[in-house]
Design an enzyme around this catalytic site. Structure first.
Site, short mmCIF file in Angstrom:
data_model
loop_
_atom_site.label_atom_id
_atom_site.label_comp_id
_atom_site.label_asym_id
_atom_site.label_seq_id
_atom_site.Cartn_x
_atom_site.Cartn_y
_atom_site.Cartn_z
N ASP A 95 1.01 -1.22 0.16
CA ASP A 95 0.17 -0.04 0.00
C ASP A 95 0.59 1.75 -0.29
O ASP A 95 1.65 1.40 0.85
CB ASP A 95 -1.49 0.74 1.08
CG ASP A 95 -1.99 1.54 0.69
OD1 ASP A 95 -2.23 1.69 -0.05
OD2 ASP A 95 -2.70 1.50 1.95
N ASN A 134 -10.77 -2.93 -5.19
CA ASN A 134 -10.24 -1.62 -5.77
C ASN A 134 -10.37 -1.69 -6.86
O ASN A 134 -10.66 -0.79 -7.67
CB ASN A 134 -9.08 -2.33 -5.81
CG ASN A 134 -7.87 -2.44 -4.15
OD1 ASN A 134 -7.00 -3.10 -4.81
ND2 ASN A 134 -8.22 -0.85 -3.47
#
Ligand code: IPE
Ligand code: IPE
Ligand code: MG
Length: 246
Positions: A27, A75
């Site tokens: 991330d 996502n």
């Protein structure tokens, strides 16, 4: 301090508690790009480069099983342009599995592949098939993966088996559930590493992390170095895992 780094002429000092399975939440790519005034896709490209570097280091220090969160079931809600850029990076990566084959590394994909276009799904299946004979190291890549989705899917598969008379409802225990997960046959996560400063799992390996140790750092994924991984492993080695005992 790279005390785990393995050089040919140097004796390897491994801690007793080197984790069997290390999971990474990759991330911070977007923020990495933003800090530099670049489009988010540049951050993803840098993140993909770093993925290769970290895999290499894991191999060098002898980690056996590593998993990476590459794309979550959530996502898809990102702008189409960003999703397309991620799929392109993924597809390019799949074209070059040469390294995995020479290094006897097995790669599998965790997640629901059915939503991907045929060409991408075929590339994934090819990599899984060609690396299936190898067992020196295991790399698990989570794409269109969600922990809740994985558990719901396991429940569905078990229900189907019960209806077909293959199992009885009373046979459904933890082992049976684990046996229907994408990670079937792989160890539970020992160490979960999340860079970027977020202190959450974001639906990654929720079942498999029941007794995982967590390591969080503010460093963004493209800047997460092998030395940082060593630090996490040193930290892990000092943890006391009790698994409910004393
Ligand atoms: C992780 O980086 C990559 C994916 C989720 C695919 P992000 O894109 O989430 O980066 P940040 O969190 O916005 O910085
Ligand atoms: C988790 O990161 C998913 C991946 C790294 C692939 P996100 O950036 O999607 O997580 P949230 O939205 O901050 O929880
Ligand atoms: Mg993020």
């Amino acid at each position: 301090m790279a005390i785990f780094s393995k050089k040919k002429d140097e004796e390897l000092t491994l801690p007793e508690k080197l984790p069997e399975h290390v999971a990474f939440i990759m991330d911070g790519n977007g923020r990495w790009a933003k800090k530099r005034g670049l489009p988010r896709a540049f951050g993803h490209r840098e993140g993909a480069k770093n993925f290769r570097k970290i895999v290499r280091h894991c191999k060098d220090i002898g980690l056996k099983c590593i998993s990476f969160y590459a794309f979550s079931t959530e996502n898809w809600c990102r702008p189409k342009e960003e999703v397309d850029a991620l799929m392109k990076l993924f597809s390019d990566y799949l074209d070059d599995i040469h390294e995995l084959l020479t290094e006897k590394t097995r790669m599998i994909f965790l997640g629901d592949k059915s939503v991907f276009p045929d060409y991408l799904r075929e590339k994934m299946l090819k990599v899984e098939e060609e690396t299936a004979p190898y067992d020196e190291m295991f790399i698990l890549i989570a794409v269109n993966y969600g922990g809740r989705d994985e558990l719901a899917r396991a429940a569905k598969l078990l229900a189907q088996k019960a209806v077909a008379g293959e199992i009885r409802p009373e046979d459904i225990d933890e082992k049976a559930v684990a046996g229907e997960l994408y990670t079937k046959g792989y160890p539970d996560v020992d160490l979960m590493i999340r860079p970027s400063g977020e202190l959450r799992l974001s639906n990654f390996l929720i079942w498999q992390c029941a007794y995982a140790e967590f390591y969080f750092t503010n460093i963004l994924w493209p800047d997460f170095t092998p030395d940082e991984l060593d630090k996490a492993l040193i930290d892990f080695a000092a943890r006391q895992r009790r698994f409910g005992g004393v």
